[in-house]
Design a protein around this motif. Structure first.
Motif, PDB file in Angstrom:
ATOM      1  N   GLY A  61      78.630 -14.378  23.527  1.00  9.25           N
ATOM      2  CA  GLY A  61      77.405 -15.166  23.445  1.00  9.25           C
ATOM      3  C   GLY A  61      77.178 -16.010  24.686  1.00  9.25           C
ATOM      4  O   GLY A  61      76.047 -16.372  25.006  1.00  9.25           O
ATOM      5  N   SER A  62      78.254 -16.318  25.388  1.00  9.35           N
ATOM      6  CA  SER A  62      78.167 -17.082  26.638  1.00  9.35           C
ATOM      7  C   SER A  62      78.157 -16.170  27.855  1.00  9.35           C
ATOM      8  O   SER A  62      78.259 -16.640  28.986  1.00  9.35           O
ATOM      9  CB  SER A  62      79.351 -18.046  26.748  1.00  9.35           C
ATOM     10  N   GLY A  63      78.108 -14.871  27.616  1.00  6.32           N
ATOM     11  CA  GLY A  63      78.087 -13.916  28.726  1.00  6.32           C
ATOM     12  C   GLY A  63      79.426 -13.671  29.378  1.00  6.32           C
ATOM     13  O   GLY A  63      79.499 -13.175  30.498  1.00  6.32           O
ATOM     14  N   VAL A  64      80.498 -13.991  28.673  1.00  9.75           N
ATOM     15  CA  VAL A  64      81.846 -13.842  29.244  1.00  9.75           C
ATOM     16  C   VAL A  64      82.377 -12.435  28.979  1.00  9.75           C
ATOM     17  O   VAL A  64      82.436 -11.989  27.832  1.00  9.75           O
ATOM     18  CB  VAL A  64      82.815 -14.887  28.640  1.00  9.75           C
ATOM     19  N   ASN A  65      82.770 -11.756  30.051  1.00  7.87           N
ATOM     20  CA  ASN A  65      83.414 -10.447  29.945  1.00  7.87           C
ATOM     21  C   ASN A  65      84.791 -10.445  30.601  1.00  7.87           C
ATOM     22  O   ASN A  65      85.533  -9.501  30.451  1.00  7.87           O
ATOM     23  CB  ASN A  65      82.547  -9.355  30.575  1.00  7.87           C
ATOM     24  N   THR A  66      85.078 -11.507  31.354  1.00  4.55           N
ATOM     25  CA  THR A  66      86.355 -11.608  32.056  1.00  4.55           C
ATOM     26  C   THR A  66      87.044 -12.905  31.680  1.00  4.55           C
ATOM     27  O   THR A  66      86.418 -13.963  31.659  1.00  4.55           O
ATOM     28  CB  THR A  66      86.139 -11.569  33.587  1.00  4.55           C
TER      29      THR A  66
ATOM     30  N   LEU B 172      85.331 -13.741  19.974  1.00  2.00           N
ATOM     31  CA  LEU B 172      84.542 -12.744  20.692  1.00  2.00           C
ATOM     32  C   LEU B 172      83.058 -13.099  20.655  1.00  2.00           C
ATOM     33  O   LEU B 172      82.362 -12.983  21.671  1.00  2.00           O
ATOM     34  CB  LEU B 172      84.796 -11.365  20.082  1.00  2.00           C
ATOM     35  N   GLU B 173      82.569 -13.541  19.517  1.00  2.00           N
ATOM     36  CA  GLU B 173      81.173 -13.990  19.393  1.00  2.00           C
ATOM     37  C   GLU B 173      80.873 -15.097  20.392  1.00  2.00           C
ATOM     38  O   GLU B 173      79.855 -15.067  21.080  1.00  2.00           O
ATOM     39  CB  GLU B 173      80.903 -14.535  17.986  1.00  2.00           C
ATOM     40  N   THR B 174      81.752 -16.090  20.442  1.00  2.00           N
ATOM     41  CA  THR B 174      81.564 -17.222  21.351  1.00  2.00           C
ATOM     42  C   THR B 174      81.591 -16.759  22.800  1.00  2.00           C
ATOM     43  O   THR B 174      80.730 -17.147  23.599  1.00  2.00           O
ATOM     44  CB  THR B 174      82.648 -18.293  21.117  1.00  2.00           C
ATOM     45  N   LEU B 175      82.560 -15.936  23.151  1.00  3.00           N
ATOM     46  CA  LEU B 175      82.697 -15.474  24.527  1.00  3.00           C
ATOM     47  C   LEU B 175      81.509 -14.610  24.949  1.00  3.00           C
ATOM     48  O   LEU B 175      80.876 -14.871  25.971  1.00  3.00           O
ATOM     49  CB  LEU B 175      84.008 -14.695  24.703  1.00  3.00           C
TER      50      LEU B 175
END
Length: 148
Positions: free
Chosen positions: A28-33, A23-26
């Protein structure tokens, strides 16, 4: 990069909480989908931007190549967008759970650019196969340019 191995439990609504490391990685990369698809007895979940790169590459596969057609048909036909909720959970669509034989216990793997969701049973079988083929796999990987 997404890496590691975690065990999760599917809740009554078909959701799992994404492991905090992922979740941190996602986030942190602006990923919500994430885009989820069935492949190799499991569910592959790609960040939306990574998925779009795959789609672009797949568009360039030759229509005259039967393997390319079959791969695109199989890989992209089961693709479904899922959103991370505010608590870092995703709902795994029923059709993907059925295809991957996921009922309650799930193994969540980080595989560099994507996450894999395995039923615990399928994952144990896969690990047994990997152990049996370890030497052969190492040789094949070396032929691809990676020395272990």
């Amino acid at each position: 990069m997404l890496r590691g191995h975690f065990e999760c439990i599917l809740d009554d609504k078909g959701r799992i909480k994404i492991p905090s490391k992922f979740l941190e990685t996602l986030r942190g990369s602006g990923v919500n989908t994430l885009v989820m698809t069935f492949f190799d007895q499991s569910i592959y979940a790609y960040p939306k931007n990574t998925w779009e790169e795959l789609e672009s590459k797949a568009l360039n596969l030759p229509l005259t190549n039967k393997s390319a057609r079959r791969f695109k048909r199989m890989f992209f036909s089961s693709a479904i967008d899922v959103n991370l909720d505010s608590q870092g959970r995703i709902t795994i669509p029923q059709i993907l759970r059925q295809l991957a034989n996921i009922e309650k216990n799930i193994v969540v793997l980080g595989n560099l650019d994507h996450i894999e969701l395995w039923s615990s049973q399928n994952w144990l079988q896969e690990m047994d196969l990997l152990r049996q083929d370890e030497d052969k796999l190492a040789q094949e990987i070396e032929s691809l340019g990676i020395k272990l």
